[in-house]
Design a protein around this motif. Structure first.
Motif, PDB file in Angstrom:
ATOM      1  N   ILE A 152       0.599  -1.104   0.104  1.00  0.00           N
ATOM      2  CA  ILE A 152       0.088   0.091   0.039  1.00  0.00           C
ATOM      3  C   ILE A 152       0.793   1.337   0.052  1.00  0.00           C
ATOM      4  CG2 ILE A 152      -1.584   1.263   1.005  1.00  0.00           C
ATOM      5  CD1 ILE A 152      -2.779  -1.304   0.273  1.00  0.00           C
ATOM      6  N   PHE A 153       2.005   1.432   0.829  1.00  0.00           N
ATOM      7  CA  PHE A 153       2.649   2.672   1.073  1.00  0.00           C
ATOM      8  C   PHE A 153       3.982   2.481   0.269  1.00  0.00           C
ATOM      9  CE2 PHE A 153      -0.335   2.733   4.236  1.00  0.00           C
ATOM     10  CZ  PHE A 153      -0.870   4.115   4.227  1.00  0.00           C
ATOM     11  N   THR A 154       4.512   3.636   0.204  1.00  0.00           N
ATOM     12  CA  THR A 154       5.831   3.530  -0.629  1.00  0.00           C
ATOM     13  C   THR A 154       6.685   4.664   0.403  1.00  0.00           C
ATOM     14  OG1 THR A 154       7.304   4.523  -2.139  1.00  0.00           O
ATOM     15  CG2 THR A 154       5.122   5.240  -2.293  1.00  0.00           C
ATOM     16  N   LYS A 155       7.762   4.682   0.527  1.00  0.00           N
ATOM     17  CA  LYS A 155       8.763   5.484   1.470  1.00  0.00           C
ATOM     18  C   LYS A 155       9.971   5.701   0.811  1.00  0.00           C
ATOM     19  CE  LYS A 155      10.728   2.469   4.824  1.00  0.00           C
ATOM     20  NZ  LYS A 155      10.778   1.910   6.036  1.00  0.00           N
ATOM     21  N   LEU A 156      10.538   6.738   1.360  1.00  0.00           N
ATOM     22  CA  LEU A 156      12.002   7.485   0.930  1.00  0.00           C
ATOM     23  C   LEU A 156      12.379   7.962   1.972  1.00  0.00           C
ATOM     24  CD1 LEU A 156      11.789  10.250  -0.414  1.00  0.00           C
ATOM     25  CD2 LEU A 156      10.591   8.840  -2.291  1.00  0.00           C
ATOM     26  N   ASP A 157      13.810   8.411   1.991  1.00  0.00           N
ATOM     27  CA  ASP A 157      14.343   9.644   2.573  1.00  0.00           C
ATOM     28  C   ASP A 157      14.747  10.619   1.617  1.00  0.00           C
ATOM     29  OD1 ASP A 157      14.269   8.307   5.002  1.00  0.00           O
ATOM     30  OD2 ASP A 157      16.079   7.648   5.168  1.00  0.00           O
ATOM     31  N   ASP A 158      14.570  11.771   1.723  1.00  0.00           N
ATOM     32  CA  ASP A 158      14.733  13.150   0.711  1.00  0.00           C
ATOM     33  C   ASP A 158      16.010  13.661   1.345  1.00  0.00           C
ATOM     34  OD1 ASP A 158      14.820  14.957  -0.743  1.00  0.00           O
ATOM     35  OD2 ASP A 158      13.186  16.247   0.076  1.00  0.00           O
ATOM     36  N   ASP A 159      17.246  13.398   0.396  1.00  0.00           N
ATOM     37  CA  ASP A 159      18.345  13.880   0.677  1.00  0.00           C
ATOM     38  C   ASP A 159      18.741  14.801  -0.545  1.00  0.00           C
ATOM     39  OD1 ASP A 159      18.758  11.745  -1.245  1.00  0.00           O
ATOM     40  OD2 ASP A 159      20.403  10.916   0.003  1.00  0.00           O
ATOM     41  N   SER A 160      17.924  15.072  -1.399  1.00  0.00           N
ATOM     42  CA  SER A 160      17.827  15.651  -2.644  1.00  0.00           C
ATOM     43  C   SER A 160      18.516  17.267  -2.144  1.00  0.00           C
ATOM     44  CB  SER A 160      16.844  15.559  -3.464  1.00  0.00           C
ATOM     45  OG  SER A 160      15.715  16.385  -2.826  1.00  0.00           O
ATOM     46  N   ASP A 161      18.827  17.970  -3.452  1.00  0.00           N
ATOM     47  CA  ASP A 161      19.161  19.246  -3.089  1.00  0.00           C
ATOM     48  C   ASP A 161      17.788  20.349  -3.016  1.00  0.00           C
ATOM     49  OD1 ASP A 161      21.971  18.718  -3.669  1.00  0.00           O
ATOM     50  OD2 ASP A 161      21.736  19.264  -5.964  1.00  0.00           O
ATOM     51  N   GLY A 162      16.852  19.600  -3.360  1.00  0.00           N
ATOM     52  CA  GLY A 162      15.519  20.382  -3.250  1.00  0.00           C
ATOM     53  C   GLY A 162      14.635  19.948  -1.948  1.00  0.00           C
ATOM     54  N   TYR A 163      15.426  19.488  -0.886  1.00  0.00           N
ATOM     55  CA  TYR A 163      14.772  19.222   0.386  1.00  0.00           C
ATOM     56  C   TYR A 163      14.081  20.311   0.635  1.00  0.00           C
ATOM     57  CZ  TYR A 163      14.647  18.392   5.244  1.00  0.00           C
ATOM     58  OH  TYR A 163      14.171  18.108   6.758  1.00  0.00           O
ATOM     59  N   ALA A 164      12.809  20.231   1.359  1.00  0.00           N
ATOM     60  CA  ALA A 164      11.822  21.114   1.578  1.00  0.00           C
ATOM     61  C   ALA A 164      10.985  20.995   2.815  1.00  0.00           C
ATOM     62  CB  ALA A 164      10.859  21.490   0.338  1.00  0.00           C
ATOM     63  N   ASN A 165      11.547  20.575   3.672  1.00  0.00           N
ATOM     64  CA  ASN A 165      10.963  20.216   5.094  1.00  0.00           C
ATOM     65  C   ASN A 165      11.486  21.104   6.157  1.00  0.00           C
ATOM     66  OD1 ASN A 165       9.001  19.008   6.572  1.00  0.00           O
ATOM     67  ND2 ASN A 165      10.345  17.459   7.269  1.00  0.00           N
ATOM     68  N   VAL A 202       0.923   4.169  -2.885  1.00  0.00           N
ATOM     69  CA  VAL A 202       1.139   3.992  -4.361  1.00  0.00           C
ATOM     70  C   VAL A 202      -0.024   4.465  -5.140  1.00  0.00           C
ATOM     71  CG1 VAL A 202       1.761   2.273  -5.780  1.00  0.00           C
ATOM     72  CG2 VAL A 202       2.736   2.000  -3.708  1.00  0.00           C
ATOM     73  N   THR A 203      -1.253   4.062  -4.743  1.00  0.00           N
ATOM     74  CA  THR A 203      -2.376   4.515  -5.636  1.00  0.00           C
ATOM     75  C   THR A 203      -2.452   6.041  -5.633  1.00  0.00           C
ATOM     76  OG1 THR A 203      -3.629   4.374  -3.523  1.00  0.00           O
ATOM     77  CG2 THR A 203      -3.560   2.407  -5.345  1.00  0.00           C
ATOM     78  N   ASP A 204      -1.772   6.508  -4.850  1.00  0.00           N
ATOM     79  CA  ASP A 204      -1.825   8.278  -4.870  1.00  0.00           C
ATOM     80  C   ASP A 204      -0.506   8.893  -6.008  1.00  0.00           C
ATOM     81  OD1 ASP A 204      -4.065   8.341  -3.288  1.00  0.00           O
ATOM     82  OD2 ASP A 204      -2.717   8.858  -1.384  1.00  0.00           O
ATOM     83  N   VAL A 205       0.320   7.876  -5.972  1.00  0.00           N
ATOM     84  CA  VAL A 205       1.484   8.517  -6.824  1.00  0.00           C
ATOM     85  C   VAL A 205       1.073   8.345  -8.237  1.00  0.00           C
ATOM     86  CG1 VAL A 205       3.705   8.040  -7.659  1.00  0.00           C
ATOM     87  CG2 VAL A 205       3.341   8.133  -5.031  1.00  0.00           C
TER      88      VAL A 205
END
Length: 264
Positions: A152-165, A202-205
């Motif tokens: 059901i779910f997908t996850k990741l860690d945002d270590d991109s240059d566009g980090y926005a949290n 996943v269904t929302d992506v």
């Protein structure tokens, strides 16, 4: 953890190879490369690169998969060398050990049991700005949705240059997140106060696939129109009159000289 099986090859044109010595029963290609995935318009989208894969089967309920776009030489089972020379890649892990019953999915009790984890995504610096990473990210979710219905779910860690949290100002946060690759396709931060952890259903992506395809088709048409416009503006070569004008004048001159020689 050792691998039960390793498969690798390309999706267009389709090839399916296995590691030497692996015990197979003949159903592996249909299992790990579902037909609905292979024939899906998004999978078959022509981006100017070969779409290839590398599948590592841990056991019947855990699998690691790499999708990558490349125009480089193929080094077979040597996935490290293939990834080193590719233009863009994504590495994912699918854990579907918990079978969902008739009662559905309990978010709080089963959140960590079945999931699609984005382990790594990268595009070579000179290939960025083409939407390759977003394509692979969407492709991974599409693959997961067709590979198993238990995730059901997908996850990741945002270590991109566009980090926005962790941005306090609401307007600044919205502006920054609108440019974030993960936010742009439905991922949200688990803790809005800070941290790289993100998740989505996943269904929302999946609905973002249509938007990507529409944008890609628009760019393709614009490029085609630009190429046609350039072709029309190119100077055309004028054809020389049959017989050649210069040759005719030269012939007359020679005849005149011959007449004068007779008179002399």
């Amino acid at each position: 953890m050792s691998y039960k099986n390793v498969f690798y090859g390309s999706i267009g044109p389709l090839t399916f190879n296995s590691r030497e010595g692996d015990v197979l029963d003949g159903s592996e290609m249909r299992r790990y490369l579902p037909e609905n995935f292979l024939i899906h318009p998004f999978t078959k989208l022509k981006l100017g690169y070969q779409l290839k894969y590398h599948i590592q089967v841990y056991n019947d309920k855990n699998v690691g998969i790499g999708f990558y776009l490349t125009n480089s030489d193929d080094y077979g089972e040597d996935i490290s060398r293939n990834l080193e020379n590719c233009s863009s890649q994504i590495q994912i892990h699918i854990d579907y050990s918990m079978t969902i019953g008739e009662d559905g999915y309990d978010f709080f009790d089963r959140m960590d049991d079945n999931e699609l984890t984005i382990k790594w995504i990268d595009t070579k610096s000179h290939e960025r700005g083409k939407g390759l990473a977003k394509y692979l990210l969407l492709l991974a979710n599409l693959y997961c949705s067709l590979f198993t219905k238990d995730v059901i779910f997908t996850k990741l860690d945002d270590d991109s240059d566009g980090y926005a949290n962790g941005i306090e100002d609401p307007e600044e946060r919205r502006n920054k997140q609108s440019k974030n690759i993960y936010c742009s396709i439905g991922y949200i931060y688990e803790d809005e106060e800070g941290g790289p952890e993100m998740y989505a259903q996943v269904t929302d992506v999946l609905p973002f696939i249509e938007g990507y395809m529409e944008k890609y088709e628009t760019k393709r048409k614009e490029l085609k129109q630009d190429m046609e416009s350039i072709a029309l503006q190119s100077p055309s070569k004028k054809r020389r009159p049959r017989g050649g004008g210069y040759k005719k004048n030269k012939t007359k001159k020679n005849k005149s000289n011959r007449r004068k020689s007779k008179k002399n």
